[in-house]
Scaffold this motif. Structure first.
Motif, mmCIF file in Angstrom:
data_model
loop_
_atom_site.group_PDB
_atom_site.id
_atom_site.type_symbol
_atom_site.label_atom_id
_atom_site.label_comp_id
_atom_site.label_asym_id
_atom_site.label_seq_id
_atom_site.Cartn_x
_atom_site.Cartn_y
_atom_site.Cartn_z
ATOM 1 N N GLU A 68 31.113 26.284 29.920
ATOM 2 C CA GLU A 68 29.564 26.619 29.556
ATOM 3 C C GLU A 68 28.597 26.690 30.590
ATOM 4 O O GLU A 68 27.623 27.091 30.437
ATOM 5 C CB GLU A 68 29.401 25.282 28.708
ATOM 6 C CG GLU A 68 30.058 25.299 27.374
ATOM 7 C CD GLU A 68 31.461 24.631 27.460
ATOM 8 O OE1 GLU A 68 31.935 23.867 26.496
ATOM 9 O OE2 GLU A 68 31.967 24.451 28.464
ATOM 10 N N ARG A 89 32.628 28.073 22.495
ATOM 11 C CA ARG A 89 31.991 27.029 23.213
ATOM 12 C C ARG A 89 30.918 28.099 23.965
ATOM 13 O O ARG A 89 29.736 27.342 24.130
ATOM 14 C CB ARG A 89 33.025 26.391 24.014
ATOM 15 C CG ARG A 89 33.843 25.253 23.489
ATOM 16 C CD ARG A 89 34.584 24.244 24.309
ATOM 17 N NE ARG A 89 35.244 24.925 25.484
ATOM 18 C CZ ARG A 89 36.473 25.278 25.458
ATOM 19 N NH1 ARG A 89 37.192 24.845 24.561
ATOM 20 N NH2 ARG A 89 36.899 25.651 26.733
ATOM 21 N N LEU A 90 31.313 28.996 24.539
ATOM 22 C CA LEU A 90 30.523 29.690 25.250
ATOM 23 C C LEU A 90 29.104 30.227 24.734
ATOM 24 O O LEU A 90 28.125 30.216 24.876
ATOM 25 C CB LEU A 90 31.019 31.009 26.031
ATOM 26 C CG LEU A 90 32.099 30.612 27.148
ATOM 27 C CD1 LEU A 90 32.803 32.083 27.494
ATOM 28 C CD2 LEU A 90 31.335 29.899 28.191
ATOM 29 N N ALA A 93 26.950 27.545 23.730
ATOM 30 C CA ALA A 93 26.018 27.133 24.800
ATOM 31 C C ALA A 93 24.855 28.385 25.034
ATOM 32 O O ALA A 93 23.946 27.746 25.386
ATOM 33 C CB ALA A 93 27.020 27.007 26.208
#
Length: 215
Positions: A68, A89-90, A93
């Motif tokens: 991230e 998750r990226l 973020a």
């Protein structure tokens, strides 16, 4: 349903991060390099397409897993790894910091998607189903490929040439608009299709503008 805003984006020299090294990432890398992006790829492994582009100096490849923390230096993120959890998750973020992010494994996790595209030089025709069925959009583009032949590349170049000449010589926006509309009503496209078109010189373009702006 998400209402997407269609745009044409100039990514020349824009810092773009691509996470992933497989076939999908390779295709996206090729498109980004062709568009002039300042591209960085983060992935432990990469396919032959990315390797070739790195060897040619067209992108940077960082050989590790992404995290991230990597997104902070980039304006656009492509999460195209084979790890769906990492992609998500990226994306989360990126959303937190307001960065544009495209997620290959689940379009809805990102905030932009890519349409299927047909290119004829300056002419770009795009089709999208807003993520519902990319294969249907690709099928539509194949149909349009038969509709829009190579003559449209020459036609688009002619329109670009004339638009530049109109902008150089005409100050009034309403007259510029009227002249460009008149151009689309000419027989130029049919002339190109019949191989009768001869590119206009600067003198011919100026004479047409002078004549038509008075009407």
């Amino acid at each position: 349903m998400t209402e997407y805003m269609p745009i044409m984006l100039d990514v020349r020299e824009m810092k773009v991060l691509l996470v992933g090294g497989g076939k999908i990432a390779g295709r996206k890398a090729g498109q980004l390099v062709a568009a002039g992006a300042d591209l960085t790829v983060i992935s432990p492994h990469a396919g032959s397409d990315i390797l070739k582009m790195e060897e040619a100096g067209q992108l940077r490849w960082i050989r590790r897993e992404a995290s991230e923390e990597d997104i902070s230096d980039y304006r656009i993120i492509y999460a195209a790894s084979g790890d769906e959890a990492l992609n998500e998750r990226l994306a989360e973020a990126a959303h937190r910091v307001g960065t544009l992010v495209n997620v290959a494994s689940r379009a809805q996790a990102g905030n932009f998607i890519h349409p299927a595209v047909l290119r004829r030089g300056r002419l770009i025709v795009a089709a999208s189903t807003s993520g519902a069925g990319p294969s249907a959009a690709s099928a539509l583009i194949r149909e349009l490929d038969e509709r829009f032949g190579e003559e449209y590349e020459t036609y688009a170049e002619f329109l670009y040439f004339m638009r530049c000449k109109v902008r150089e010589t005409v100050d009034e926006p309403e007259i510029r608009h009227r002249l460009m509309r008149k151009l689309t009503e000419t027989d130029i496209l049919n002339q190109i299709r019949q191989d009768r078109f001869v590119p206009w010189s600067d003198i011919e373009a100026a004479a047409w503008i002078a004549r038509e702006r008075e009407e």
